[in-house]
Design an enzyme around this catalytic site. Structure first.
Site, PDB file in Angstrom:
ATOM      1  N   ARG A 179      23.167 -24.517 -29.259  1.00 21.69           N
ATOM      2  CA  ARG A 179      22.709 -25.286 -28.111  1.00 21.69           C
ATOM      3  C   ARG A 179      22.129 -24.334 -27.063  1.00 21.69           C
ATOM      4  NH1 ARG A 179      21.322 -30.310 -26.252  1.00 21.69           N
ATOM      5  NH2 ARG A 179      22.589 -31.131 -24.550  1.00 21.69           N
ATOM      6  N   THR A 209      14.774 -36.493 -30.888  1.00 20.86           N
ATOM      7  CA  THR A 209      15.446 -35.378 -31.536  1.00 20.86           C
ATOM      8  C   THR A 209      15.112 -35.551 -33.011  1.00 20.86           C
ATOM      9  OG1 THR A 209      17.158 -35.442 -29.846  1.00 20.86           O
ATOM     10  CG2 THR A 209      17.781 -34.405 -31.892  1.00 20.86           C
ATOM     11  N   THR A 263      16.743 -30.148 -31.550  1.00 19.12           N
ATOM     12  CA  THR A 263      15.952 -30.903 -30.584  1.00 19.12           C
ATOM     13  C   THR A 263      15.299 -29.996 -29.554  1.00 19.12           C
ATOM     14  OG1 THR A 263      16.096 -32.716 -28.969  1.00 19.12           O
ATOM     15  CG2 THR A 263      17.955 -31.215 -29.060  1.00 19.12           C
ATOM     16  N   GLU A 287      14.841 -31.931 -26.698  1.00 23.10           N
ATOM     17  CA  GLU A 287      15.307 -32.930 -25.737  1.00 23.10           C
ATOM     18  C   GLU A 287      14.324 -34.081 -25.606  1.00 23.10           C
ATOM     19  OE1 GLU A 287      17.887 -34.908 -23.090  1.00 23.10           O
ATOM     20  OE2 GLU A 287      18.036 -33.684 -24.864  1.00 23.10           O
ATOM     21  N   ASP A 314      20.072 -32.432 -19.448  1.00 25.99           N
ATOM     22  CA  ASP A 314      21.260 -33.070 -20.025  1.00 25.99           C
ATOM     23  C   ASP A 314      22.500 -32.830 -19.183  1.00 25.99           C
ATOM     24  OD1 ASP A 314      20.468 -34.562 -22.157  1.00 25.99           O
ATOM     25  OD2 ASP A 314      21.262 -33.245 -23.703  1.00 25.99           O
ATOM     26  N   SER A 343      26.069 -32.687 -25.196  1.00 30.32           N
ATOM     27  CA  SER A 343      25.102 -33.271 -26.121  1.00 30.32           C
ATOM     28  C   SER A 343      25.712 -34.465 -26.840  1.00 30.32           C
ATOM     29  CB  SER A 343      24.676 -32.226 -27.157  1.00 30.32           C
ATOM     30  OG  SER A 343      23.907 -32.817 -28.186  1.00 30.32           O
ATOM     31  N   SER A 344      24.844 -35.373 -27.270  1.00 32.53           N
ATOM     32  CA  SER A 344      25.273 -36.508 -28.100  1.00 32.53           C
ATOM     33  C   SER A 344      25.019 -36.280 -29.576  1.00 32.53           C
ATOM     34  CB  SER A 344      24.534 -37.783 -27.661  1.00 32.53           C
ATOM     35  OG  SER A 344      24.869 -38.144 -26.351  1.00 32.53           O
ATOM     36  N   GLY A 373      18.131 -39.735 -31.239  1.00 29.62           N
ATOM     37  CA  GLY A 373      18.243 -40.927 -30.410  1.00 29.62           C
ATOM     38  C   GLY A 373      18.998 -40.746 -29.121  1.00 29.62           C
ATOM     39  N   GLY A 374      19.154 -39.498 -28.615  1.00 29.37           N
ATOM     40  CA  GLY A 374      19.900 -39.318 -27.378  1.00 29.37           C
ATOM     41  C   GLY A 374      21.305 -39.861 -27.519  1.00 29.37           C
TER      42      GLY A 374
END
Length: 582
Positions: free
Chosen positions: A99, A397, A415, A417, A439, A458-459, A479-480
């Site tokens: 990340r 993403t 991603t 973002e 984020d 993060s998701s 998809g966030g």
């Protein structure tokens, strides 16, 4: 795993023989290795590596690098991600967290002006939104620890696609058109991805010599080519003095050469829960997806969904998602900066406490977080943060999944973002920089506020499921924040409703993230199912849209595998197996 292959001839042969895109097939069953991505060029790249003797890790990096060319607005070396790897020989799951991080100059007031939060879209299209990219370092760790091939080998297919070009699809053109305003702000981006200020039309062959150059430098010099030297200086320059079009002004960032040189990926343990006989492995913090999915599954496990009418079962799915999101929003953050009650959140007893709040007759509506601290072995008196509003989070993403004939598996979500990230293309190198720092929560106190070196929550939720100690399926989606609900709903469809993975993945989606409304896909509003849920208090977004673009592999008892991608969403995905069933 097999020993590292060093032959330069492999790279040359892959570059020369790499196949061009063909008609995409979203489902494929057979034996040997398998791959599912949203791009046929990327799936073909992974398959070329598998056919040359590479393993799932090698193939995953090859596919990811190619996606950076064909899907440059959703992923690439200007961003970061989470890679989950199942090692068949050791029968264990590990994760590689690469990340992005906030630069050393970042403070909690990063997105404040005169004490107030700045406009979200203004923050996105700026150098201030750019986190230190982690993708290249993550690929290096994956290959060095668990792969068998070099950067030169696995980047060859992507170099070929970037050099020869690829035809722009209708989806690519349409999504570019939606972001023309952002892309026009930056001269380096509009020169590459726009023509006369407009999106490139479908069928246009897009070449990216700059990205080919970036990949060649990494292939020759390894990850250090990205984090020091000319490419690193180009990144720092683009962030701090964005290459804007004439007359345009945007905020600059504060990334230094030291930020890039000091970047480190993390090898982390996955989070784990059980669900109806399956072991479900997910990404741990700073990823919130694995924890939120695990908590929701624990809540749902107390209900016999198979015995209920479909509308009642889906009501419970929405309520479990709502409750887990309330907790996710309140507690999740970078574990190196905040104490997060992970054990409590994944406790079966805590799930029972949350389950007791669910009514079969009435939707909860927006709700507050629970208190998971008494459900873990922690004698301290921790901070119990207040619930925060759910900030906008990118839906753009990408996720890919690969398995090999030895049984190794990679589930990889990465991603930049937002669609098109910050909008800043690094001059001379053809890749777009992320806007991952948006984020963070823009103001606090909250576990997810910006701090120097911190990774934003993060998701992303790459997932691997085992049954009786053997791989059962792997799954993930872009998809966030809807990533979490897409993966959760697909698991429920597959495990509880008995759908084959292709049907489970392609079924209509609903996404409830502890909001007053539930997001839905086109065609759902007004149905008997929708009306039934509305009668007990559910409210639906009046503007339906596609949710997610998932990829999965299912592993069968007879030794065959089924790779599954989207049959309709995002322009249809690409699934391949080494030896298709006849």
């Amino acid at each position: 795993m097999t020993s590292r292959l060093l032959a330069t001839a492999l790279s040359l042969s892959l570059l020369a023989a790499y196949p061009t895109a063909t008609a995409k097939t979203p489902v494929a069953t057979g034996t040997g290795g398998a791959v599912a991505t949203i791009s046929d060029q990327a799936s073909q790249a992974a398959m070329a590596i598998l056919n040359k003797g590479g393993n799932a890790v090698d193939a995953a990096v090859a596919a990811a690098a190619t996606l950076g060319v064909t899907d440059p607005f959703s992923c690439g070396i200007g961003g970061g991600g989470f890679m989950m790897v199942y090692l068949a020989r050791d029968k264990r799951v590990i994760t590689i967290d690469h990340r992005e991080t906030a630069p050393a100059a970042a403070t909690p007031s990063l997105f404040l002006s005169n004490g107030r939060e700045i406009d979200f879209e203004t923050a996105v299209a700026s150098g201030a939104s750019v986190g230190v990219p982690g993708t290249v370092r993550g690929w290096h760790e994956a290959l060095a620890r668990y792969g068998t091939m070099s950067f030169k080998d696995v980047l060859a297919p992507a170099i070929g696609v970037a050099t020869r070009g690829f035809p722009v699809s209708e989806t690519f053109s349409h999504l570019t058109a939606q972001n023309e305003t952002k892309f026009r702000r930056f001269a380096s981006t509009s020169a590459l991805y726009l023509k006369g200020g407009k999106a490139l039309p479908p069928g246009h062959v897009l070449k990216n010599p700059g990205m080919a150059k970036a990949y060649r430098e990494i292939a020759a010099k390894g990850y250090r080519a990205f984090y020091s030297g000319p490419m690193a200086r180009a990144i720092v320059g683009a962030v701090n003095t964005p290459p804007v079009a004439s007359g345009v002004k945007v905020r600059g960032g504060a990334i230094t050469m030291a930020d890039l040189a000091n970047y480190e990926s993390r090898i982390r343990l996955p989070v784990r829960t059980t669900y109806r006989g399956y072991e479900i492995y997910g990404m741990g913090l700073p990823g919130s997806g694995g924890i939120a999915i695990g908590e929701a599954l624990n809540i749902l496990e107390g209900f016999n969904l198979k015995a209920l009418p479909r509308a009642s079962a889906e009501h419970l799915y929405l309520e479990a998602s709502r409750l887990s999101f309330a907790d996710r929003n309140a507690y999740a953050g970078d574990p190196e900066y905040v104490d997060v009650p992970v054990a409590g959140l994944l406790s079966k007893d805590y799930a029972a406490r949350r389950r007791a709040q669910v009514s079969m007759e009435r939707a909860l509506g927006k709700t507050g977080p629970g208190d998971p601290y008494p459900f873990q072995d922690d004698a301290s008196v921790p901070l119990r943060p207040q619930a925060a509003r759910l900030l906008a989070e990118s839906a753009h993403t990408t996720h890919l999944t690969v398995s090999d004939k030895q049984g190794n598996i990679v589930a990889y979500t990465f991603t930049i973002e937002s669609w098109g990230g910050s909008g800043i293309t690094v001059p001379g190198y053809g890749f777009i920089l992320n806007n991952q720092l948006t984020d963070f929560d823009f103001s606090g106190p909250h576990p997810n506020v910006p701090e120097a070196g911190k990774r934003p929550r993060s998701s992303m939720a790459p997932t691997i499921a085992l049954r009786d100690g053997k791989p059962a399926f792997t799954l993930g989606s872009p998809g966030g924040s809807t990533i979490i609900t897409t993966v959760l709903q697909t698991i429920v469809n597959h495990v509880d409703f008995g759908m084959p993975m292709d049907r489970a993945l392609n079924a209509p989606r609903m996404s409830q993230r502890n909001d007053t409304i539930t997001d839905i896909e086109p065609g759902f509003a007004g149905t008997l199912q929708a009306k039934g849920l509305e009668r007990i208090g559910h409210k639906f977004n009046p503007v339906p849209e596609e949710i997610g673009a998932a990829n999965a592999i299912a592993f069968h008892a007879d030794g065959t595998v089924t790779a599954v991608s989207e049959a309709r969403r995002h322009g249809v995905g690409s699934a391949l197996v080494q030896k298709p069933a006849r």
